[in-house]
Design a protein around this motif. Structure first.
Motif, PDB file in Angstrom:
ATOM      1  N   ALA A  16       0.890  -1.163  -0.362  1.00  0.00           N
ATOM      2  CA  ALA A  16      -0.096   0.040   0.380  1.00  0.00           C
ATOM      3  C   ALA A  16       0.632   1.170  -0.294  1.00  0.00           C
ATOM      4  CB  ALA A  16      -1.185   0.337   1.420  1.00  0.00           C
ATOM      5  N   CYS A  17       0.458   2.458  -0.965  1.00  0.00           N
ATOM      6  CA  CYS A  17       1.169   3.265  -1.572  1.00  0.00           C
ATOM      7  C   CYS A  17       0.531   4.651  -1.747  1.00  0.00           C
ATOM      8  CB  CYS A  17       2.580   3.235  -1.862  1.00  0.00           C
ATOM      9  SG  CYS A  17       2.577   2.612  -3.380  1.00  0.00           S
ATOM     10  N   THR A  18       1.256   5.952  -0.916  1.00  0.00           N
ATOM     11  CA  THR A  18       1.081   6.867  -2.198  1.00  0.00           C
ATOM     12  C   THR A  18       1.601   7.286  -3.651  1.00  0.00           C
ATOM     13  OG1 THR A  18       1.405   8.679  -1.057  1.00  0.00           O
ATOM     14  CG2 THR A  18      -1.424   7.454  -0.583  1.00  0.00           C
ATOM     15  N   VAL A  19       0.813   8.046  -3.846  1.00  0.00           N
ATOM     16  CA  VAL A  19       1.765   8.623  -4.897  1.00  0.00           C
ATOM     17  C   VAL A  19       1.213  10.617  -5.558  1.00  0.00           C
ATOM     18  CG1 VAL A  19       3.805   8.456  -7.479  1.00  0.00           C
ATOM     19  CG2 VAL A  19       2.788   6.359  -5.629  1.00  0.00           C
ATOM     20  N   SER A  20       2.162  11.433  -5.586  1.00  0.00           N
ATOM     21  CA  SER A  20       2.108  12.479  -5.981  1.00  0.00           C
ATOM     22  C   SER A  20       2.240  12.903  -6.536  1.00  0.00           C
ATOM     23  CB  SER A  20       1.866  12.999  -4.125  1.00  0.00           C
ATOM     24  OG  SER A  20       1.035  12.382  -3.233  1.00  0.00           O
ATOM     25  N   VAL A  21       2.189  13.770  -7.442  1.00  0.00           N
ATOM     26  CA  VAL A  21       2.582  14.748  -8.263  1.00  0.00           C
ATOM     27  C   VAL A  21       2.257  16.637  -8.611  1.00  0.00           C
ATOM     28  CG1 VAL A  21       1.757  13.558 -10.224  1.00  0.00           C
ATOM     29  CG2 VAL A  21       4.112  15.213 -10.534  1.00  0.00           C
ATOM     30  N   ARG A  22       2.539  17.130  -8.956  1.00  0.00           N
ATOM     31  CA  ARG A  22       2.740  18.280  -9.004  1.00  0.00           C
ATOM     32  C   ARG A  22       2.394  18.015 -10.961  1.00  0.00           C
ATOM     33  NH1 ARG A  22       2.233  24.612  -7.230  1.00  0.00           N
ATOM     34  NH2 ARG A  22      -0.126  23.897  -6.680  1.00  0.00           N
ATOM     35  N   LEU A  23       1.637  18.158 -11.740  1.00  0.00           N
ATOM     36  CA  LEU A  23       1.164  18.500 -13.175  1.00  0.00           C
ATOM     37  C   LEU A  23       0.492  19.332 -13.553  1.00  0.00           C
ATOM     38  CD1 LEU A  23      -0.924  15.075 -13.365  1.00  0.00           C
ATOM     39  CD2 LEU A  23       1.532  15.194 -14.104  1.00  0.00           C
ATOM     40  N   ARG A  24       1.037  19.798 -14.885  1.00  0.00           N
ATOM     41  CA  ARG A  24       0.714  21.133 -15.990  1.00  0.00           C
ATOM     42  C   ARG A  24      -0.299  21.260 -15.352  1.00  0.00           C
ATOM     43  NH1 ARG A  24       1.115  21.548 -20.230  1.00  0.00           N
ATOM     44  NH2 ARG A  24       3.505  20.141 -19.773  1.00  0.00           N
ATOM     45  N   GLY A  25      -1.490  22.155 -14.482  1.00  0.00           N
ATOM     46  CA  GLY A  25      -2.450  22.018 -14.289  1.00  0.00           C
ATOM     47  C   GLY A  25      -3.375  21.393 -13.853  1.00  0.00           C
ATOM     48  N   LEU A  26      -2.859  20.648 -12.847  1.00  0.00           N
ATOM     49  CA  LEU A  26      -3.600  19.450 -11.166  1.00  0.00           C
ATOM     50  C   LEU A  26      -2.458  19.118 -10.576  1.00  0.00           C
ATOM     51  CD1 LEU A  26      -6.129  17.738 -11.580  1.00  0.00           C
ATOM     52  CD2 LEU A  26      -4.542  15.860 -13.042  1.00  0.00           C
ATOM     53  N   ASP A  27      -2.718  18.998  -9.584  1.00  0.00           N
ATOM     54  CA  ASP A  27      -1.898  18.498  -8.400  1.00  0.00           C
ATOM     55  C   ASP A  27      -3.192  17.188  -8.557  1.00  0.00           C
ATOM     56  OD1 ASP A  27      -0.598  20.687  -7.961  1.00  0.00           O
ATOM     57  OD2 ASP A  27      -2.135  21.372  -6.012  1.00  0.00           O
ATOM     58  N   LEU A  28      -2.103  15.519  -8.284  1.00  0.00           N
ATOM     59  CA  LEU A  28      -3.018  14.800  -8.393  1.00  0.00           C
ATOM     60  C   LEU A  28      -2.153  14.021  -7.152  1.00  0.00           C
ATOM     61  CD1 LEU A  28      -3.803  12.700  -9.564  1.00  0.00           C
ATOM     62  CD2 LEU A  28      -2.606  11.961 -11.712  1.00  0.00           C
ATOM     63  N   THR A  29      -2.870  13.531  -5.947  1.00  0.00           N
ATOM     64  CA  THR A  29      -2.079  12.243  -5.492  1.00  0.00           C
ATOM     65  C   THR A  29      -3.157  10.953  -5.489  1.00  0.00           C
ATOM     66  OG1 THR A  29      -1.975  14.257  -3.098  1.00  0.00           O
ATOM     67  CG2 THR A  29      -2.422  11.606  -3.019  1.00  0.00           C
ATOM     68  N   MET A  30      -2.235   9.574  -5.698  1.00  0.00           N
ATOM     69  CA  MET A  30      -2.685   8.236  -5.830  1.00  0.00           C
ATOM     70  C   MET A  30      -2.919   7.023  -5.000  1.00  0.00           C
ATOM     71  SD  MET A  30      -1.405   8.585 -10.321  1.00  0.00           S
ATOM     72  CE  MET A  30       0.317   9.032  -9.639  1.00  0.00           C
ATOM     73  N   GLU A  31      -3.470   6.900  -4.711  1.00  0.00           N
ATOM     74  CA  GLU A  31      -3.603   6.112  -3.726  1.00  0.00           C
ATOM     75  C   GLU A  31      -3.596   4.462  -4.195  1.00  0.00           C
ATOM     76  OE1 GLU A  31      -6.694   6.386  -1.353  1.00  0.00           O
ATOM     77  OE2 GLU A  31      -5.503   8.697  -0.571  1.00  0.00           O
ATOM     78  N   GLY A  32      -2.822   3.432  -3.990  1.00  0.00           N
ATOM     79  CA  GLY A  32      -2.544   2.130  -4.248  1.00  0.00           C
ATOM     80  C   GLY A  32      -2.069   0.831  -3.915  1.00  0.00           C
ATOM     81  N   GLU A  33      -1.565   0.407  -4.461  1.00  0.00           N
ATOM     82  CA  GLU A  33      -0.382  -0.796  -4.182  1.00  0.00           C
ATOM     83  C   GLU A  33       0.773  -1.164  -5.164  1.00  0.00           C
ATOM     84  OE1 GLU A  33      -2.413  -4.747  -3.947  1.00  0.00           O
ATOM     85  OE2 GLU A  33      -3.386  -3.793  -1.240  1.00  0.00           O
ATOM     86  N   ALA A  34       2.009  -0.969  -4.968  1.00  0.00           N
ATOM     87  CA  ALA A  34       3.020  -0.542  -6.051  1.00  0.00           C
ATOM     88  C   ALA A  34       3.177  -2.126  -6.262  1.00  0.00           C
ATOM     89  CB  ALA A  34       3.757   0.187  -5.809  1.00  0.00           C
ATOM     90  N   ARG A  35       3.246  -2.709  -6.990  1.00  0.00           N
ATOM     91  CA  ARG A  35       4.202  -4.275  -6.897  1.00  0.00           C
ATOM     92  C   ARG A  35       5.433  -4.356  -8.298  1.00  0.00           C
ATOM     93  NH1 ARG A  35       1.438  -7.265  -3.124  1.00  0.00           N
ATOM     94  NH2 ARG A  35      -0.550  -6.798  -2.839  1.00  0.00           N
ATOM     95  N   GLN A  36       6.265  -5.055  -7.700  1.00  0.00           N
ATOM     96  CA  GLN A  36       7.219  -5.609  -7.965  1.00  0.00           C
ATOM     97  C   GLN A  36       7.127  -5.527  -9.468  1.00  0.00           C
ATOM     98  OE1 GLN A  36      10.989  -7.117  -6.122  1.00  0.00           O
ATOM     99  NE2 GLN A  36      12.293  -7.464  -8.222  1.00  0.00           N
ATOM    100  N   ILE A  37       7.330  -5.377 -10.382  1.00  0.00           N
ATOM    101  CA  ILE A  37       7.052  -6.229 -12.412  1.00  0.00           C
ATOM    102  C   ILE A  37       8.525  -6.423 -12.743  1.00  0.00           C
ATOM    103  CG2 ILE A  37       6.895  -5.638 -14.121  1.00  0.00           C
ATOM    104  CD1 ILE A  37       4.142  -5.836 -12.343  1.00  0.00           C
ATOM    105  N   ASP A  38       8.719  -7.926 -13.286  1.00  0.00           N
ATOM    106  CA  ASP A  38       9.913  -8.325 -13.854  1.00  0.00           C
ATOM    107  C   ASP A  38       9.727  -9.093 -15.000  1.00  0.00           C
ATOM    108  OD1 ASP A  38       8.798 -10.922 -13.034  1.00  0.00           O
ATOM    109  OD2 ASP A  38      10.338 -11.361 -11.589  1.00  0.00           O
TER     110      ASP A  38
END
Length: 173
Positions: A83-105
């Motif tokens: 479980a994690c969050t990922v946040s970023v300031r995009l041009r014109g939109l502040d965005l916070t995403m919530e979910g699950e991050a899994r390793q990809i191989d």
């Protein structure tokens, strides 16, 4: 394709309409990896305390990907609790995403994501189920660096440009 199955308008003034998820998705697709964006990944330590760190993330094939050294606090936290969050300031939109991050191989996914990172200026190559490159954040430790994909549960966007508004999008998995 990542689509919101529920949208909630968070505008407390009653003057703005709900924002479409396509606005956030399209900004992610067009602003990564070519613009200088810093994404912040928030994870939970085993003792429950929060941890946040900046990462270079990219949107590829309707999903958000980021890289982490296997010995980093972020990678250790995700191994114990995805479980994690990922946040970023995009041009014109502040965005916070919530979910699950899994390793990809998966080799095909690694190749596709590495190609997009290279388009953005990070010369990633595949090494032992992860990435290698001539440069990486000093805190990442030695290669190979793990690739993670965020599976969205929820996202919240606050528009900083017209049309203004604030919206929460919920996603089915």
């Amino acid at each position: 394709m990542t689509e919101a199955h529920e949208t909630k308008n968070l505008d407390g003034t009653g003057t703005a309409a709900a924002l479409p998820w396509s606005r956030a998705r399209d900004l992610l697709a067009t602003q990564t990896p070519t613009e200088d964006l810093t994404f912040f990944v928030g994870t939970v330590r085993p003792d429950g305390r929060p941890h946040a760190a900046g990462v270079g993330a990219i949107w590829v094939g309707d999903a958000l990907y980021f890289v982490s050294g296997p010995g980093t606090r972020r990678a250790r936290n995700l191994a114990a609790n995805p479980a994690c969050t990922v946040s970023v300031r995009l041009r014109g939109l502040d965005l916070t995403m919530e979910g699950e991050a899994r390793q990809i191989d998966d080799p095909a996914t690694l190749a596709r994501v590495a190609a997009v990172y290279r388009e953005g200026g990070w010369p990633a190559t595949i090494l032992d189920g992860g990435f290698d490159a001539p440069f990486m954040a000093a805190s990442a430790g030695p290669a190979p660096w793990h690739l993670y994909r965020l599976t969205l549960d929820r996202a919240i966007g606050v528009a900083t440009a017209e049309p203004h508004g604030a919206t929460r999008w919920d996603f089915s998995r």
